[in-house]
Write a protein that holds these residues in place. Structure first.
Motif, short mmCIF file in Angstrom:
data_model
loop_
_atom_site.label_atom_id
_atom_site.label_comp_id
_atom_site.label_asym_id
_atom_site.label_seq_id
_atom_site.Cartn_x
_atom_site.Cartn_y
_atom_site.Cartn_z
N PRO A 79 0.83 -1.12 0.23
CA PRO A 79 -0.21 0.61 0.44
C PRO A 79 0.93 1.20 -0.04
O PRO A 79 0.61 2.72 -0.34
N ALA A 80 1.62 1.19 0.19
CA ALA A 80 2.84 2.16 0.37
C ALA A 80 3.72 2.48 -0.66
O ALA A 80 4.25 3.99 -0.66
N HIS A 81 3.46 1.32 -1.18
CA HIS A 81 4.56 1.96 -2.72
C HIS A 81 3.83 1.40 -4.07
O HIS A 81 4.02 0.56 -4.76
N GLU A 82 2.51 1.87 -3.98
CA GLU A 82 1.25 1.21 -4.98
C GLU A 82 2.31 1.51 -6.72
O GLU A 82 2.07 0.64 -7.17
N ASP A 83 3.38 2.55 -7.16
CA ASP A 83 3.60 2.79 -8.36
C ASP A 83 4.59 2.15 -8.03
O ASP A 83 5.75 1.82 -9.47
N ALA A 84 5.07 0.93 -7.46
CA ALA A 84 6.93 0.22 -6.83
C ALA A 84 6.90 -0.61 -8.02
O ALA A 84 5.33 -1.59 -8.81
N THR A 85 8.10 -0.87 -8.41
CA THR A 85 8.04 -1.95 -9.77
C THR A 85 9.27 -2.83 -8.86
O THR A 85 9.73 -2.15 -7.82
N GLY A 113 11.16 -5.51 -13.29
CA GLY A 113 9.92 -4.55 -13.80
C GLY A 113 9.28 -5.11 -13.49
O GLY A 113 8.24 -5.29 -14.15
N LEU A 114 9.33 -6.28 -12.70
CA LEU A 114 7.53 -6.64 -12.18
C LEU A 114 6.58 -5.61 -11.04
O LEU A 114 7.01 -5.06 -10.81
N ARG A 115 4.87 -5.74 -11.95
CA ARG A 115 3.99 -5.04 -11.07
C ARG A 115 3.57 -6.62 -10.62
O ARG A 115 2.86 -7.70 -10.78
N PRO A 116 3.39 -6.11 -8.66
CA PRO A 116 2.54 -6.95 -8.60
C PRO A 116 0.72 -7.39 -9.34
O PRO A 116 0.38 -6.21 -10.22
N SER A 117 0.76 -7.98 -9.23
CA SER A 117 -0.58 -8.90 -9.91
C SER A 117 -0.61 -10.26 -10.17
O SER A 117 0.43 -11.82 -9.33
N LEU A 149 17.45 -19.44 -3.03
CA LEU A 149 16.62 -18.44 -2.75
C LEU A 149 15.27 -17.12 -3.46
O LEU A 149 16.77 -17.23 -4.97
N ILE A 150 15.22 -17.29 -3.50
CA ILE A 150 14.19 -16.48 -3.81
C ILE A 150 13.69 -15.26 -3.33
O ILE A 150 13.31 -15.27 -2.37
N LEU A 151 14.41 -14.37 -3.89
CA LEU A 151 13.70 -12.71 -3.39
C LEU A 151 13.15 -11.93 -4.20
O LEU A 151 13.82 -11.40 -4.87
N LEU A 152 11.98 -11.10 -3.23
CA LEU A 152 11.44 -10.17 -3.99
C LEU A 152 12.48 -8.93 -3.47
O LEU A 152 11.72 -8.03 -2.67
N LEU A 153 12.21 -8.05 -4.54
CA LEU A 153 13.25 -6.75 -4.61
C LEU A 153 12.30 -5.75 -5.41
O LEU A 153 12.16 -5.16 -6.11
N ARG A 154 11.80 -4.90 -4.36
CA ARG A 154 11.19 -3.27 -4.37
C ARG A 154 12.29 -2.26 -5.17
O ARG A 154 13.87 -2.68 -4.52
N ASP A 191 20.38 -0.04 -4.61
CA ASP A 191 19.70 0.59 -3.25
C ASP A 191 17.82 -0.21 -3.55
O ASP A 191 16.90 0.02 -3.50
N LEU A 192 18.55 -1.99 -3.69
CA LEU A 192 16.80 -2.72 -4.04
C LEU A 192 16.26 -3.24 -3.08
O LEU A 192 17.48 -3.56 -1.62
#
Length: 204
Positions: A79-85, A113-117, A149-154, A191-192
């Protein structure tokens, strides 16, 4: 379908620091203040078996054949990063063996370059992989399994140099060039922000 219950990504990496497994310095505190539903689904097209979906606290044991094809990714928004990839990084800290980790962190996959989906990576990323997916290799059935390990990085803001990286900036695709990737330093340099983690045991 084999499904693992999805847990909060704030949960710490399960303790496995007992011989032959050593500590993993790639695992900083997850920075997201909002629990993210993060799943990875492996499908083996030629086997006819059901897909295997791993959740954020998964520690399943998978054979190399089950992870041969590139998985699909699904994660919820912050919610705090709605436009993040976001970037997905998959790596092996136990290469070539848990007893001898001179090739840690072996670079299996980097997809930016991933977006929530709820859809697959191919439909939601407008960027080419920085490292094409290469699944865990075949192992001796009696050998110690590896931790994957599979990490999700903003990703950082749009003007950050990270968004101009190419495959050559990360490293070549050849097998030998994927060895000894300094994942902690790479994450810090660009800065990920780690927001979720999935891991599993890979065996022969």
């Amino acid at each position: 379908m084999h499904r693992v219950r999805v847990m909060s990504p704030l949960q710490q990496f399960p303790p496995t620091n007992s011989p032959p497994y050593g500590p993993i310095d790639l695992l900083p505190q997850i920075t997201s203040s909002h629990p993210i539903e993060f799943t990875v689904t492996f499908t083996h097209p030629s086997s006819g078996s059901d897909p295997i979906t791993l959740g954020s606290s998964a520690a399943a044991r998978l054979a190399w054949q089950q992870t041969e094809a590139r998985p699909t990714i699904s994660f919820s928004a912050e919610p705090a990063h709605e436009d993040a990839t976001y970037t997905v990084l998959m790596t092996d800290p136990d290469a070539p063996t848990p007893h001898d980790t001179k090739y840690s962190y072996w670079r299996h996959w980097i997809q930016p370059g991933l977006r929530p989906s709820e859809s697959s990576i191919a439909e939601k990323s407008q960027k080419a992989p920085l490292t094409e997916y290469l699944g865990p290799g075949k192992k001796d059935p009696l050998a110690d399994p590896h931790r994957y390990l599979i990490l999700l990085l903003r990703e950082p803001s749009a003007e950050h140099p990270y968004h101009s990286l190419t495959t050559s900036d990360v490293g070549a695709e050849k097998f030998e060039a994927r060895r000894a990737f300094d994942a902690p330093a790479w994450i810090k340099k660009y800065d990920l922000a780690p927001v979720a983690l999935i891991w599993f045991w890979g065996s022969g």
